[in-house]
Design an enzyme around this catalytic site. Structure first.
Site, PDB file in Angstrom:
ATOM      1  N   HIS A   1      46.758 -63.718 -55.982  1.00 43.17           N
ATOM      2  CA  HIS A   1      45.602 -64.592 -54.952  1.00 43.17           C
ATOM      3  C   HIS A   1      44.964 -63.572 -54.006  1.00 43.17           C
ATOM      4  CE1 HIS A   1      44.629 -68.239 -53.323  1.00 43.17           C
ATOM      5  NE2 HIS A   1      44.977 -68.099 -52.161  1.00 43.17           N
TER       6      HIS A   1
ATOM      7  N   SER B   1      40.056 -69.588 -52.313  1.00 47.37           N
ATOM      8  CA  SER B   1      41.142 -70.336 -52.099  1.00 47.37           C
ATOM      9  C   SER B   1      40.543 -71.744 -50.953  1.00 47.37           C
ATOM     10  CB  SER B   1      42.168 -69.572 -51.231  1.00 47.37           C
ATOM     11  OG  SER B   1      43.262 -70.428 -51.115  1.00 47.37           O
TER      12      SER B   1
ATOM     13  N   ASP C   1      49.005 -66.049 -59.744  1.00 38.17           N
ATOM     14  CA  ASP C   1      48.855 -66.456 -58.231  1.00 38.17           C
ATOM     15  C   ASP C   1      50.042 -67.301 -57.830  1.00 38.17           C
ATOM     16  OD1 ASP C   1      47.859 -67.795 -56.066  1.00 38.17           O
ATOM     17  OD2 ASP C   1      45.760 -67.750 -56.892  1.00 38.17           O
TER      18      ASP C   1
END
Lengths: 278, 278
Positions: free
Chosen positions: A256, A146, A223
């Site tokens: 995620h 991320s 995600d």
């Protein structure tokens, strides 16, 4: 400089370690984690792991499920924290300030005194860590998740000779054009968006062209941040037609979380080790 | 009865799930986690995981690194919480009250209204969970860590026909004679120590003799709780000379953390699956 080991756990024949030290770049006390694989006669290479928003150096150590493969492949992992810490500038939001350093050197008040994460990462921390790895091979590569996936890309693209490989899970790819990135870059770098270009992976890729370490990017289709924060279009548009060193893979149904990282970390480690062995 | 799924993450082709429901046994709202392996044509067996002091159902889900092997072996994992939760009796100490239910049925005030963890585990929760496992084989086994390692032993030894195998990491083995156990049993069961015998694995092993599921116990030698809380002498003294169904293994240099569990979970899973396949 004083460095103190504050945790030590045996894992898969190696050692999961945590250290505290004073950072001259960040002007505060920092922790980082380091995994050393089980002792081996052959030299040990180093992979850096950069974590995402809200994380510390503990998330990947505890949830990344990488130690088995790191020990098998004789690879050490360095896991820095995600920002300076302590009695210094912060923001109430989870996507700015502490836990959200974005791995850049801030130029604006009140951040610039402490938020020099890029300098900390590329200059200060390695000098400490190399000495902690017995029989270090000198080979290093970088990966992240991320915000830290973007961190891996900018660090790797700014120092393309240094790193054998770059990989990322669910990376922010073009922070200048997504809400998380715009907010952080406005705060840390100011409103003049031309200054953002040297900290944006999509811009950096265009600048370096094909001269970069091999890149592997993994994105889960489930995600929740994918559409708005992690869109790949602009980044992939900057991959040269003749550049075969960028792999972008979508994984159906994955989100995620660290469950996605745990599932695919073995693939990422294999990708990095393939480059180390070249 | 209402049951609500509150988390779902794909992991290793399967699903790491978390549920909330109202427990009639405990008179409160409870959560539990469930891992379902990737879909398979063959029936899925079930392993229960009981966690240690201070844990919830999240610790093992996030740090246990079991999902890869569970998916490969087509095994589901049920991970209950460690006590009743919410606005009900608790203690300021971390080793009594919420997070420290010890998997017994309390008989003393103020605990007995809510702290009926044994009934919750063996009667209430399974009826919910069996229905959540597609193509359930009907085969189940139990494992756990520390307080939950003891929980796995007492549940498995009290219902020896039900479970194919029992295993534990760093289990409390004789709570009647160690500080954690004495404190909890005095509170939950009272000062008459004869009532403790039906909740102590060492006593239960003597009672069942050789009629028990195969048992695997793993203890790290660097575990700071080993000497005082986890001593094995009395338990192993109650293993009959002709009983070859108890394996007690020490692991040099490993501690009480989930890093030890992650390192050896593959061995434990193989031990359970060997029994399922008999």
């Amino acid at each position: 400089m004083r460095i103190e080991r504050i945790e030590q756990h045996q894992a898969f024949g190696g050692q999961q370690l945590k250290y505290r030290h004073h950072s001259d770049s960040l002007h505060c006390s920092m922790t980082f984690s380091l995994y050393l694989p089980k002792p081996s006669a052959s030299p040990t290479s180093l992979i850096w792991w950069l974590s995402g928003l809200t994380c510390t150096d503990d998330n990947f150590s505890q949830k990344g499920a990488f130690q088995k493969y790191a020990s098998q492949e004789n690879v050490a992992f360095l896991i820095p924290d995600t920002s300076p810490r302590g009695e210094l500038p912060d923001d109430e939001a989870w996507d700015l300030g502490q836990g959200a350093g974005f791995y850049v050197n801030a130029t604006c008040e009140p951040w610039k005194q402490n938020y020099q994460m890029y300098d900390y990462l590329v200059n200060e921390l390695p000098e400490i860590v190399y000495d902690l790895i017995p029989n270090y091979s000198g080979k290093e590569s970088i990966m992240g998740h991320s915000m830290g996936g973007h961190g891996a890309l900018i660090v790797g693209l700014k120092q393309p000779e240094r790193f054998s490989a770059i990989s990322a899970f669910a990376p922010i790819l073009n922070p200048s054009n997504v809400p998380w990135g715009k907010k952080a870059f406005t705060a840390y770098l100011g409103t003049d968006e031309t200054t953002w270009k040297t900290w944006d992976a999509t811009e950096l890729l265009q600048k370096v062209g094909e001269i970069h370490p091999p890149i592997l990017l993994t994105q889960g289709t489930a995600d929740p941040f994918y559409a708005v924060q992690l869109n790949e279009t602009a980044f992939l548009a900057n991959v040269k037609d003749t550049d075969e060193q960028v792999r972008y893979e979508k994984k159906e149904g994955y989100d995620h979380s660290y469950f996605t990282i745990a599932t695919f970390i073995e693939e990422h480690l294999a990708f990095h080790c393939q480059q180390f062995h070249k």
